[in-house]
Write a protein that holds these residues in place. Structure first.
Motif, PDB file in Angstrom:
ATOM      1  N   HIS A 229       0.284  -4.008  -5.647  1.00 49.06           N
ATOM      2  CA  HIS A 229       0.373  -3.101  -6.772  1.00 49.06           C
ATOM      3  C   HIS A 229      -0.500  -1.870  -6.573  1.00 49.06           C
ATOM      4  CE1 HIS A 229       2.453  -6.425  -8.432  1.00 49.06           C
ATOM      5  NE2 HIS A 229       1.379  -7.155  -8.687  1.00 49.06           N
ATOM      6  N   ILE A 230      -0.203  -0.861  -7.372  1.00 47.39           N
ATOM      7  CA  ILE A 230      -1.033   0.331  -7.479  1.00 47.39           C
ATOM      8  C   ILE A 230      -2.021   0.107  -8.620  1.00 47.39           C
ATOM      9  CG2 ILE A 230      -1.054   2.789  -7.990  1.00 47.39           C
ATOM     10  CD1 ILE A 230       0.024   2.210  -5.269  1.00 47.39           C
ATOM     11  N   VAL A 231      -3.307   0.157  -8.300  1.00 50.00           N
ATOM     12  CA  VAL A 231      -4.350  -0.115  -9.279  1.00 50.00           C
ATOM     13  C   VAL A 231      -4.665   1.178 -10.029  1.00 50.00           C
ATOM     14  CG1 VAL A 231      -6.676  -1.012  -9.625  1.00 50.00           C
ATOM     15  CG2 VAL A 231      -5.255  -1.894  -7.769  1.00 50.00           C
ATOM     16  N   GLU A 232      -4.919   1.063 -11.332  1.00 47.68           N
ATOM     17  CA  GLU A 232      -5.246   2.210 -12.185  1.00 47.68           C
ATOM     18  C   GLU A 232      -4.191   3.301 -12.059  1.00 47.68           C
ATOM     19  OE1 GLU A 232      -7.641   2.502 -14.384  1.00 47.68           O
ATOM     20  OE2 GLU A 232      -8.532   0.557 -13.972  1.00 47.68           O
ATOM     21  N   ALA A 233      -2.944   2.914 -12.122  1.00 43.10           N
ATOM     22  CA  ALA A 233      -1.845   3.887 -12.011  1.00 43.10           C
ATOM     23  C   ALA A 233      -1.759   4.723 -13.283  1.00 43.10           C
ATOM     24  CB  ALA A 233      -0.524   3.166 -11.761  1.00 43.10           C
ATOM     25  N   SER A 234      -1.545   6.010 -13.110  1.00 44.03           N
ATOM     26  CA  SER A 234      -1.392   6.934 -14.232  1.00 44.03           C
ATOM     27  C   SER A 234      -0.293   7.924 -13.901  1.00 44.03           C
ATOM     28  CB  SER A 234      -2.702   7.673 -14.531  1.00 44.03           C
ATOM     29  OG  SER A 234      -3.088   8.458 -13.409  1.00 44.03           O
ATOM     30  N   ILE A 235       0.341   8.443 -14.938  1.00 41.28           N
ATOM     31  CA  ILE A 235       1.474   9.353 -14.780  1.00 41.28           C
ATOM     32  C   ILE A 235       1.165  10.647 -15.527  1.00 41.28           C
ATOM     33  CG2 ILE A 235       2.713   8.436 -16.789  1.00 41.28           C
ATOM     34  CD1 ILE A 235       4.405   9.447 -13.496  1.00 41.28           C
ATOM     35  N   LEU A 269      -0.343   2.998 -16.504  1.00 41.93           N
ATOM     36  CA  LEU A 269       0.787   2.128 -16.207  1.00 41.93           C
ATOM     37  C   LEU A 269       0.335   0.837 -15.533  1.00 41.93           C
ATOM     38  CD1 LEU A 269       3.211   4.809 -14.716  1.00 41.93           C
ATOM     39  CD2 LEU A 269       2.884   4.178 -17.110  1.00 41.93           C
ATOM     40  N   PHE A 270       0.993  -0.235 -15.893  1.00 46.89           N
ATOM     41  CA  PHE A 270       0.903  -1.502 -15.162  1.00 46.89           C
ATOM     42  C   PHE A 270       2.214  -1.627 -14.388  1.00 46.89           C
ATOM     43  CE2 PHE A 270       1.128  -6.309 -15.220  1.00 46.89           C
ATOM     44  CZ  PHE A 270       0.209  -6.453 -14.193  1.00 46.89           C
ATOM     45  N   LEU A 271       2.238  -1.043 -13.208  1.00 44.76           N
ATOM     46  CA  LEU A 271       3.477  -0.812 -12.489  1.00 44.76           C
ATOM     47  C   LEU A 271       3.853  -2.034 -11.656  1.00 44.76           C
ATOM     48  CD1 LEU A 271       5.532   1.449 -12.273  1.00 44.76           C
ATOM     49  CD2 LEU A 271       4.352   2.268 -10.237  1.00 44.76           C
ATOM     50  N   VAL A 272       4.250  -3.096 -12.321  1.00 49.43           N
ATOM     51  CA  VAL A 272       4.746  -4.289 -11.645  1.00 49.43           C
ATOM     52  C   VAL A 272       6.255  -4.239 -11.518  1.00 49.43           C
ATOM     53  CG1 VAL A 272       4.835  -6.802 -11.731  1.00 49.43           C
ATOM     54  CG2 VAL A 272       2.788  -5.605 -12.498  1.00 49.43           C
ATOM     55  N   SER A 273       6.915  -3.775 -12.549  1.00 49.99           N
ATOM     56  CA  SER A 273       8.365  -3.591 -12.544  1.00 49.99           C
ATOM     57  C   SER A 273       8.653  -2.144 -12.935  1.00 49.99           C
ATOM     58  CB  SER A 273       9.038  -4.552 -13.526  1.00 49.99           C
ATOM     59  OG  SER A 273       8.572  -4.314 -14.843  1.00 49.99           O
ATOM     60  N   MET A 309      -4.687   3.851  -7.086  1.00 47.72           N
ATOM     61  CA  MET A 309      -5.364   3.360  -5.889  1.00 47.72           C
ATOM     62  C   MET A 309      -4.533   2.263  -5.236  1.00 47.72           C
ATOM     63  SD  MET A 309      -9.423   3.265  -6.823  1.00 47.72           S
ATOM     64  CE  MET A 309      -9.190   2.048  -8.103  1.00 47.72           C
ATOM     65  N   VAL A 310      -4.475   2.312  -3.912  1.00 50.37           N
ATOM     66  CA  VAL A 310      -3.756   1.294  -3.164  1.00 50.37           C
ATOM     67  C   VAL A 310      -4.563   0.006  -3.209  1.00 50.37           C
ATOM     68  CG1 VAL A 310      -2.724   0.700  -0.943  1.00 50.37           C
ATOM     69  CG2 VAL A 310      -2.794   3.087  -1.686  1.00 50.37           C
ATOM     70  N   GLY A 314      -7.818   0.470  -1.240  1.00 43.38           N
ATOM     71  CA  GLY A 314      -8.695   1.119  -2.207  1.00 43.38           C
ATOM     72  C   GLY A 314      -8.658   2.632  -2.144  1.00 43.38           C
ATOM     73  N   MET A 315      -7.753   3.208  -1.374  1.00 40.19           N
ATOM     74  CA  MET A 315      -7.650   4.657  -1.258  1.00 40.19           C
ATOM     75  C   MET A 315      -6.702   5.200  -2.330  1.00 40.19           C
ATOM     76  SD  MET A 315      -7.499   5.111   2.889  1.00 40.19           S
ATOM     77  CE  MET A 315      -7.823   6.865   2.787  1.00 40.19           C
ATOM     78  N   THR A 316      -6.982   6.430  -2.771  1.00 34.21           N
ATOM     79  CA  THR A 316      -6.159   7.054  -3.808  1.00 34.21           C
ATOM     80  C   THR A 316      -4.832   7.515  -3.227  1.00 34.21           C
ATOM     81  OG1 THR A 316      -8.155   7.803  -4.946  1.00 34.21           O
ATOM     82  CG2 THR A 316      -6.085   8.864  -5.548  1.00 34.21           C
ATOM     83  N   CYS A 317      -3.773   7.221  -3.957  1.00 30.83           N
ATOM     84  CA  CYS A 317      -2.421   7.560  -3.521  1.00 30.83           C
ATOM     85  C   CYS A 317      -1.764   8.395  -4.617  1.00 30.83           C
ATOM     86  CB  CYS A 317      -1.607   6.288  -3.258  1.00 30.83           C
ATOM     87  SG  CYS A 317       0.140   6.581  -2.926  1.00 30.83           S
ATOM     88  N   GLN A 318      -0.975   9.374  -4.198  1.00 30.62           N
ATOM     89  CA  GLN A 318      -0.280  10.241  -5.144  1.00 30.62           C
ATOM     90  C   GLN A 318       1.154  10.436  -4.692  1.00 30.62           C
ATOM     91  OE1 GLN A 318      -0.586  14.812  -5.825  1.00 30.62           O
ATOM     92  NE2 GLN A 318      -2.095  13.906  -7.216  1.00 30.62           N
ATOM     93  N   ALA A 319       2.083  10.248  -5.614  1.00 31.12           N
ATOM     94  CA  ALA A 319       3.507  10.470  -5.360  1.00 31.12           C
ATOM     95  C   ALA A 319       4.007  11.498  -6.360  1.00 31.12           C
ATOM     96  CB  ALA A 319       4.292   9.170  -5.486  1.00 31.12           C
TER      97      ALA A 319
END
Length: 421
Positions: A229-235, A269-273, A309-310, A314-319
């Motif tokens: 999962h992506i931890v602390e995901a935000s949009i 977001l809790f981006l599980v689905s 964060m991946v 633990g690195m920050t990821c942006q899409a």
């Protein structure tokens, strides 16, 4: 030389990645009135022209930084410059840096042996050379590689009768460690970059506008293809649209925030689905006055940014992705992709981008709010009738007060007559 070449290559590489089309024709900048006075055929050509994206669907920014004179700034941050290079240039610089350092120190080892006369005493057992079994430039080059890489085959060794060789050995060992740390660190960071992790974060092809809980909403869907999962995901979402201020200033590509749940916490977001991100079109929304008929005429772009964060590194990821006017569907909803199976939930990504049509009013959110407010009031209500009603109430009050006053005056007169009698 290598660092300057890396800076030039990085600048050319960014130019290649940022430009969407190989040829771009820039139209002259004209005021609004002058643009309206253009010939009709030119206006038709501009209307038929494809909208230029600010951010492409794959997340790359379609911006070209031209006329950058301060290229020395690339050299001040040479580590980031090397990391940002393409793999082919990065590997080329990696090989060349090691090869040049080996050749440089190999040349110095050969010069020391030549100046001490070791080349004239090859095979002389009574002569103590600076480096044993060094009989030419090739052997000096091999000794340089063994020294810097700490291989130590044991055939060529330095002796204690060569102080200049000992000093050179110390210098090469220290510089070799620095080069190893720099280049290996650069390669490690480049390999572990989270850019490829963003490839498994997907956005729906289209955004939709439809009713949700009685309110007109703009929606798009996001999903994660990996099990980690992506931890602390935000949009976040931005509206990119040119505007003109009240003072007449023209602001190209003005950025306006689109609220996707910042105040309520729904942007976390809790981006599980896969999730559908919703933006309520209210008075603070930039889409407040846009109707279905007006939407195709708007030249706008919605940029969506998903950060987190991946979990593995633990690195920050942006899409990133974007939606232009032609990719916003009015009156549609997303097809459900989540189903309950025997003991688990299953996501069908074949339907991730699919939509279906639904009953949605064609009016703007502002018009819908005005119609709703009029429906709540009486049909005969108007400003004039309200004023007349208020005037009638005031007249009735005055008449009532006059009657009360007359009654009081009559009572007082009667009392005076009785007292006289």
């Amino acid at each position: 030389f290598f660092f300057l070449m890396a800076a030039n290559v990085l600048e050319e590489d960014s130019m290649e990645q940022d430009i969407e089309s190989p040829v771009t024709i820039h139209q002259p900048k004209l005021p609004k009135q002058a643009r309206e006075d253009l010939p009709k055929n030119l206006n038709k050509e501009c209307a038929k022209r494809k909208i230029q994206r600010y951010v492409r669907k794959d997340g790359k920014c379609n911006v070209h930084h031209g006329n950058v004179r301060e290229t020395y700034r690339y050299l001040t941050d040479i580590f980031t410059t090397l990391v940002d290079l393409k793999w082919r240039f990065n590997l080329l610089i990696f090989v060349m840096v090691y090869t040049v350092t080996w050749l440089f120190f190999g040349m110095i080892w050969w010069l020391i042996a030549y100046m001490r006369g070791d080349m004239d005493h090859i095979g002389d057992s009574t002569w103590t050379p600076c480096v044993s079994n060094l009989n030419g430039f090739v052997s000096a080059f091999l000794f340089s590689i063994e020294t810097e890489t700490t291989i130590g085959y044991g055939y060529r060794v330095i002796t204690d009768k060569c102080p200049e060789g000992i000093i050179l050995l110390l210098v090469q060992s220290v510089l070799g460690s620095i080069v190893n740390a720099f280049m290996v660190g650069c390669m490690f960071v480049k390999i572990s970059q989270p850019k490829k992790r963003a490839e498994t974060l997907v956005f729906s092809t289209n955004a939709v506008i439809s009713m949700r809980d009685g309110k007109l909403c703009l929606m798009f869907r996001v999903g994660d293809l990996r099990n980690s999962h992506i931890v602390e995901a935000s949009i976040r979402a931005k509206l990119i649209k040119s505007k003109q201020t009240k003072e007449g200033e023209f602001i190209p590509l003005n950025q306006t925030d689109i609220n996707v749940g910042y105040y309520t916490g729904d942007d976390r977001l809790f981006l599980v689905s896969p999730l559908i991100i919703s933006h309520e079109i209210n008075q603070q929304s930039p889409f407040w006055e846009i109707s279905k008929a007006q939407l195709p005429k708007e030249e706008l772009e919605i940029v969506v940014i998903l950060e987190g964060m991946v979990e593995a590194t633990g690195m920050t990821c942006q899409a990133r992705s974007s939606y232009v006017t032609s990719e916003i569907l009015w009156g549609y909803r997303f097809t459900p992709v989540l189903t309950l199976e025997d003991g688990f939930y299953e996501v069908d990504y074949n339907s991730f981008h699919e939509t279906y049509e639904t009953n949605t009013p064609v009016y703007s959110a502002k018009e819908l709010a005005e119609m709703a407010s009029r429906a709540e009031l009486p049909l005969t209500w108007s400003v004039s009738s309200k004023l007349d009603q208020h005037a009638e109430l005031e007249t009735e009050e005055e008449e009532k007060n006059q009657e009360d006053q007359n009654e009081r005056n009559g009572d007082v007169a009667n009392l005076e007559n009785e007292s006289k009698l």
